[in-house]
Design a protein around this motif. Structure first.
Motif, PDB file in Angstrom:
ATOM      1  N   ARG A  15      -9.351  11.721   2.812  1.00 16.56           N
ATOM      2  CA  ARG A  15      -8.066  11.476   3.271  1.00 16.56           C
ATOM      3  C   ARG A  15      -7.983  12.413   3.942  1.00 16.56           C
ATOM      4  O   ARG A  15      -6.544  12.245   4.898  1.00 16.56           O
ATOM      5  CB  ARG A  15      -7.532  11.357   2.036  1.00 16.56           C
ATOM      6  N   ASP A  70      -6.577   2.881  -1.726  1.00 17.79           N
ATOM      7  CA  ASP A  70      -5.789   2.874  -1.975  1.00 17.79           C
ATOM      8  C   ASP A  70      -4.128   1.116  -1.629  1.00 17.79           C
ATOM      9  O   ASP A  70      -3.922   0.915  -2.878  1.00 17.79           O
ATOM     10  CB  ASP A  70      -4.321   3.555  -1.158  1.00 17.79           C
ATOM     11  N   ALA A  71      -4.867   0.066  -1.171  1.00 24.12           N
ATOM     12  CA  ALA A  71      -4.084  -0.793  -1.298  1.00 24.12           C
ATOM     13  C   ALA A  71      -2.975  -1.679  -2.791  1.00 24.12           C
ATOM     14  O   ALA A  71      -4.803  -1.583  -2.825  1.00 24.12           O
ATOM     15  CB  ALA A  71      -4.070  -1.873  -0.805  1.00 24.12           C
ATOM     16  N   ILE A 109       2.853  -0.059  10.754  1.00 22.29           N
ATOM     17  CA  ILE A 109       2.137   1.167   9.411  1.00 22.29           C
ATOM     18  C   ILE A 109       0.866   0.614  10.285  1.00 22.29           C
ATOM     19  O   ILE A 109      -0.132  -0.221  10.630  1.00 22.29           O
ATOM     20  CB  ILE A 109       1.927   0.185   7.588  1.00 22.29           C
ATOM     21  N   VAL A 132      -3.085   1.361   8.825  1.00 21.20           N
ATOM     22  CA  VAL A 132      -3.959   1.188   7.654  1.00 21.20           C
ATOM     23  C   VAL A 132      -5.469   2.097   8.090  1.00 21.20           C
ATOM     24  O   VAL A 132      -5.681   1.442   8.616  1.00 21.20           O
ATOM     25  CB  VAL A 132      -3.815  -0.438   7.097  1.00 21.20           C
ATOM     26  N   ALA A 165      -1.478   4.414   5.626  1.00 20.61           N
ATOM     27  CA  ALA A 165      -2.000   4.607   4.253  1.00 20.61           C
ATOM     28  C   ALA A 165      -3.475   4.156   4.529  1.00 20.61           C
ATOM     29  O   ALA A 165      -4.026   4.879   5.752  1.00 20.61           O
ATOM     30  CB  ALA A 165      -1.017   3.471   4.120  1.00 20.61           C
ATOM     31  N   THR A 215      -5.390  12.010   7.225  1.00 20.69           N
ATOM     32  CA  THR A 215      -3.515  13.329   7.463  1.00 20.69           C
ATOM     33  C   THR A 215      -3.397  13.319   8.819  1.00 20.69           C
ATOM     34  O   THR A 215      -2.323  13.768   8.826  1.00 20.69           O
ATOM     35  CB  THR A 215      -3.262  13.801   5.701  1.00 20.69           C
ATOM     36  N   ILE A 263       5.934   3.376  -0.855  1.00 22.56           N
ATOM     37  CA  ILE A 263       4.970   1.887  -1.065  1.00 22.56           C
ATOM     38  C   ILE A 263       5.417   1.500   0.551  1.00 22.56           C
ATOM     39  O   ILE A 263       6.661   1.264   0.782  1.00 22.56           O
ATOM     40  CB  ILE A 263       5.442   1.054  -2.154  1.00 22.56           C
ATOM     41  N   VAL A 287       1.091  -1.407   0.496  1.00 20.05           N
ATOM     42  CA  VAL A 287       0.344  -0.089   0.016  1.00 20.05           C
ATOM     43  C   VAL A 287       0.830   1.237  -0.048  1.00 20.05           C
ATOM     44  O   VAL A 287       1.780   1.017   0.787  1.00 20.05           O
ATOM     45  CB  VAL A 287      -1.310   0.042   1.538  1.00 20.05           C
ATOM     46  N   PRO A 288       0.359   1.924  -0.591  1.00 23.12           N
ATOM     47  CA  PRO A 288       0.900   3.608  -0.815  1.00 23.12           C
ATOM     48  C   PRO A 288       1.059   4.215   0.892  1.00 23.12           C
ATOM     49  O   PRO A 288      -0.528   4.200   0.625  1.00 23.12           O
ATOM     50  CB  PRO A 288       0.918   4.579  -1.624  1.00 23.12           C
ATOM     51  N   GLU A 289       2.098   4.986   1.105  1.00 19.26           N
ATOM     52  CA  GLU A 289       1.707   5.873   2.461  1.00 19.26           C
ATOM     53  C   GLU A 289       1.407   6.532   2.291  1.00 19.26           C
ATOM     54  O   GLU A 289       1.720   7.246   0.868  1.00 19.26           O
ATOM     55  CB  GLU A 289       3.308   5.265   3.368  1.00 19.26           C
ATOM     56  N   LEU A 290       0.657   7.843   3.536  1.00 25.67           N
ATOM     57  CA  LEU A 290      -0.106   8.623   2.707  1.00 25.67           C
ATOM     58  C   LEU A 290       1.036   9.996   2.145  1.00 25.67           C
ATOM     59  O   LEU A 290       0.496  10.765   1.537  1.00 25.67           O
ATOM     60  CB  LEU A 290       0.012   9.936   4.349  1.00 25.67           C
TER      61      LEU A 290
END
Length: 186
Positions: A100, A119-120, A90, A92, A115, A104, A45, A38-41
């Motif tokens: 989002r 978005d995973a 992480i 999630v 993340a 954040t 990756i 999954v891309p982190e905020l």
């Protein structure tokens, strides 16, 4: 013909739901951790399988979940203390994509990466059946602990008991821990 189409659609939905339930059910202590990419905020990756040799905490949470928010300071303090000793983490978020900015904002005061579940690229954990849920994965990719508020909640003690014994021995992490526990006198 219409009846066949409806049955096919229902079977398809049933298969997807069962697959998701089975995926999360396989995320049990003693089993290999499911894949998670999954891309982190911040755009980096996170790939659980690439962290072989590290102990990894995977925490599923949401901004609207009071128990999730209550355990985040303990997770953050533990991550800050042991990140340099072979611990990765992480968070999630299961919040919806349009939330989002809320995710954040919450994560700005915390040091561990986060993340968005939606978005995973790969999430073989599937959607969690309860929030929060936290997994501790050892260096060989096996789930060693699972924390939920109704079973074993995340606390400094529960994290210490689950993580410290499996941190790499050469890190010196054990030497900094008071053997009598967090409330013992030195």
């Amino acid at each position: 013909m219409r009846r066949t189409t409806l049955w096919s659609a229902a079977a398809g939905v049933s298969t997807v739901l069962c697959a998701a339930a089975l995926a999360f059910a396989s995320a049990t202590v003693g089993n290999a951790a499911p894949a998670l990419v999954v891309p982190e905020l911040d755009g980096q990756i996170f790939d659980l399988s690439a962290l072989h040799g590290e102990v990894v905490i995977v925490n599923f949470w949401a901004t609207w979940c009071p128990p999730c928010r209550a355990e985040m300071p303990a997770l953050d303090a533990f991550y800050r203390r042991y990140h340099g000793s072979g611990l990765e983490m992480i968070g999630v978020s299961s919040d919806r994509p349009h939330d989002r900015s809320d995710v954040t904002k919450v994560m700005q005061s915390l040091s561990y990466p986060a993340a968005m579940m939606d978005d995973a690229k790969v999430n073989d954990f599937g959607p969690p059946d309860v929030l929060p849920v936290t997994f501790v994965v050892d260096g060989s990719g096996v789930i060693r602990a699972k924390f939920t508020p109704d079973q074993t909640p995340v606390t400094e003690k529960s994290l210490t008991d689950a993580v410290l014994p499996i941190l790499p021995q050469n890190s010196g992490a054990h030497a900094s821990v008071n053997p009598g526990g967090p409330n013992a006198k030195p």
